[in-house]
Enzyme design. Structure first.
Site, short mmCIF file in Angstrom:
data_model
loop_
_atom_site.label_atom_id
_atom_site.label_comp_id
_atom_site.label_asym_id
_atom_site.label_seq_id
_atom_site.Cartn_x
_atom_site.Cartn_y
_atom_site.Cartn_z
N ASP A 22 22.21 19.09 -25.30
CA ASP A 22 21.48 19.84 -24.27
C ASP A 22 22.05 21.25 -24.19
O ASP A 22 23.20 21.45 -23.81
CB ASP A 22 21.61 19.12 -22.93
CG ASP A 22 20.65 19.67 -21.88
OD1 ASP A 22 19.83 20.55 -22.22
OD2 ASP A 22 20.73 19.21 -20.73
N ASP A 119 15.07 23.12 -26.20
CA ASP A 119 16.50 23.26 -25.94
C ASP A 119 17.27 21.95 -25.89
O ASP A 119 18.41 21.91 -25.42
CB ASP A 119 16.73 24.04 -24.63
CG ASP A 119 16.23 23.28 -23.41
OD1 ASP A 119 15.39 22.38 -23.59
OD2 ASP A 119 16.67 23.58 -22.30
N GLU A 120 16.69 20.85 -26.37
CA GLU A 120 17.44 19.59 -26.36
C GLU A 120 16.94 18.64 -27.44
O GLU A 120 15.78 18.70 -27.85
CB GLU A 120 17.38 18.91 -24.99
CG GLU A 120 16.00 18.49 -24.55
CD GLU A 120 16.01 17.73 -23.24
OE1 GLU A 120 16.91 16.87 -23.06
OE2 GLU A 120 15.13 17.99 -22.40
#
Length: 431
Positions: A22, A119-120
Site C-alpha cells: 500500500d 496505489d496498491e
C-alpha cells in the site's frame, strides 16, 4: 466457538503467504518525489479543481494531515485549517508512471501480483523462497521502492489477503506488519466491526442493533443468524472476523465493469440548460473512453451531489447497448429531469456507463427510422476521435459545448481537465 487456526489450515490454504503493498499518500508522495525541493516535507494536497476553492481534496501529505487536512474537504476548508497548504493539480500520467514503477519492482519477486488500484496490490510470495523469508522480501521491496522511486509504502504480511490488507493499515507510513491467524483475537477482536476490511458503517450500524459491536462479538456470533440477516455476506463476515479468507491472488485483471466521469462544479448549478451542457461533456468523455476500449454500454447512470454533500445516483437500462454520446446525453438528461427538483442547487454531476460488453460480440438493435443514418454517424464519430487523438481533446467540440460563450468554454475545459475525476483512476483515495 470461533474456528481455530488448524481448521483454517485444513481448508486448502495451508502455507500461503500474502503481501499487501500500500503506497502511502500516493499522489502527494509522487509530487514530493518528482520535485523534492518544492514539496518534500511540506503540507500539500491534491485537489480536483485548483482554481476553484470549492474543489475537493483527493488526498493530502502527512505534514498536511498533522495540520488537520482531510480527504473530502473542499480547498476552502483545507486552507482554513492550514493556511500554508499547497494545492496541486492532479497529474494522472505522472501517477501512472510511478504506479508502473513500483508494480515493476513487485513483479520481480512473484508473477502472482493482483493490482487493486493505482496505489496498491497483493503479492502471493508462497513460492518466492529463493528471495528470502517473507519479511526479508517485504523489507527489500520497501527499500527498493524508496531508493528507486523515492516513495514510501506500507506492507502487510499474512496467510491470506484479508489479514495482509488489515496488517498494511496498522503502521503508516513506511511500516511492515505481520498478522497471523493466532494474532486475530488479541489484535482485532476488541476493535469495532467497521474496522474489519469489507464491513462498512451501515452494516456496522445494523450489527450494533443486533448487539454486535466488536469484531470479537461478530466472530462468536451464530452463523445462521448472520445469514438470515445478511445472506451469504453474513457467512463471509463471521469467517473474516475469525481471520479466514480463501480468496486467491488473481494476477489477471478483468475487463472494466464500468466507465465514469464526475466533475465538481465551479459554482452551484440550478439551471437545466447548464446541467445539460455539463452532461454533454461528460457523455462525450465517457463515450470516448468506451470506444477506445471497443466496448458498448447497456446502462447509463447519473450522479447528482448537492452542496450539503447528499448524493443521488439513478440509472436506466437501455433497450439496445450504445457507445453514442448523443444517446448517452439524452438518457442522462432524462434521468436528471426525473430525479432533480427544479431550482435545487447541484455541486457535482457525473455519468457512469455500466453493463459493458465488447462491441464486436454484441447484437445491437437498429432504429427502424434511423438505421440508414447510422453508418454515416459512426464514420463521423471515428473521424472526430482521430482528430482528437492527433490534435488534442479540444480539437473538436460540438455546438452544444460552445453554447454560453467564453465562460462556457472555460467551464468545458475544467470538466474535461483537472477537475474531472475518473472512476477508473480514483477507485480509492490513497489513504
Amino acid at each position: 466457538m470461533p474456528p481455530t487456526e488448524s481448521r483454517h489450515e485444513g481448508s486448502g490454504a495451508k502455507g500461503r503467504v500474502i503481501l499487501h503493498l500500500d503506497m502511502n499518500a500516493f499522489y502527494c508522495s509522487v509530487h514530493e518525489a518528482e520535485e523534492p525541493e518544492r514539496y518534500a516535507g511540506k503540507p500539500i494536497a491534491v485537489a480536483g479543481s485548483v482554481e476553484e476553492r470549492r474543489g475537493v481534496i483527493v488526498t493530502s501529505s502527512y505534514a498536511a494531515r498533522e495540520k488537520g487536512v482531510r480527504t473530502g474537504m473542499t480547498v476552502r476548508q483545507g486552507l482554513k485549517v492550514c493556511p500554508e497548504l499547497i494545492i496541486i493539480r492532479p497529474d494522472f500520467n505522472l501517477y501512472r508512471k510511478y504506479s508502473r514503477g513500483f508494480l515493476g519492482i513487485a513483479r520481480q519477486y512473484t508473477p502472482l501480483v493482483e493490482v487493486v488500484s493505482i496505489d496498491e496490490c497483493y503479492l502471493d510470495v508462497t513460492g518466492s523462497g529463493r528471495f528470502g523469508t517473507p519479511l526479508e522480501i517485504a523489507e527489500e521491496i520497501r527499500r527498493r521502492i524508496r531508493t528507486e522511486w523515492s516513495l514510501p509504502c506500507s506492507i502487510g504480511i499474512g496467510p491470506n489477503k484479508l489479514l495482509a490488507k488489515m496488517a498494511s493499515d496498522m503502521k503508516k507510513p513506511n511500516g511492515i506488519t505481520v498478522l497471523r491467524i493466532r494474532d486475530v483475537p488479541a489484535v482485532l477482536w476488541h476493535r469495532p466491526c467497521d474496522a474489519l476490511h469489507g464491513v462498512g458503517r451501515k452494516t456496522a450500524a445494523k450489527l450494533a442493533r443486533m448487539n454486535i459491536r466488536t469484531i470479537g462479538e461478530l466472530a462468536a456470533c451464530d452463523e445462521q443468524l448472520l445469514i438470515r440477516q445478511f445472506g451469504v455476506y453474513g457467512a463471509w463476515m463471521k469467517a473474516a472476523a475469525n481471520g479466514i479468507d480463501t480468496a486467491e491472488v488473481n494476477p489477471e485483471r478483468g475487463p472494466n465493469k464500468s466507465i465514469g466521469h464526475t466533475t465538481t462544479l465551479p459554482h452551484d448549478v440550478t439551471d437545466h440548460e447548464e446541467a445539460s451542457r455539463i452532461f454533454l461533456n461528460l457523455a462525450d468523455q465517457t463515450a470516448r473512453r468506451l470506444r477506445r476500449q471497443r466496448l458498448i454500454a447497456g446502462t447509463v447512470q447519473i450522479t447528482i451531489r448537492t452542496p450539503d454533500m447528499r448524493t443521488c445516483t439513478r440509472a436506466e437500462t437501455l433497450e439496445s447497448p450504445t457507445d453514442d454520446p448523443v444517446e448517452i446525453h439524452r438518457i442522462a438528461c432524462r434521468l436528471f429531469d426525473r430525479h432533480h427538483r427544479p431550482g435545487d442547487p447541484v455541486r457535482l454531476l457525473g455519468i457512469t456507463l455500466a453493463n459493458l460488453s465488447p462491441k464486436q460480440e454484441t447484437v445491437v438493435q437498429l432504429d427502424l427510422f434511423d438505421f440508414e443514418k447510422q453508418p454515416k454517424r459512426e464514420a463521423l464519430i471515428r473521424t472526430m476521435d482521430e482528430l482528437r487523438d492527433k490534435f488534442g481533446e479540444e480539437a473538436v467540440l460540438t455546438a452544444g459545448m460552445l453554447l454560453g460563450g467564453p465562460s462556457a468554454l472555460i467551464r468545458n475545459r475544467r470538466i474535461r481537465g483537472t477537475s474531472l475525476q475518473s472512476e477508473e483512476e480514483l477507485l480509492y483515495s490513497d489513504e
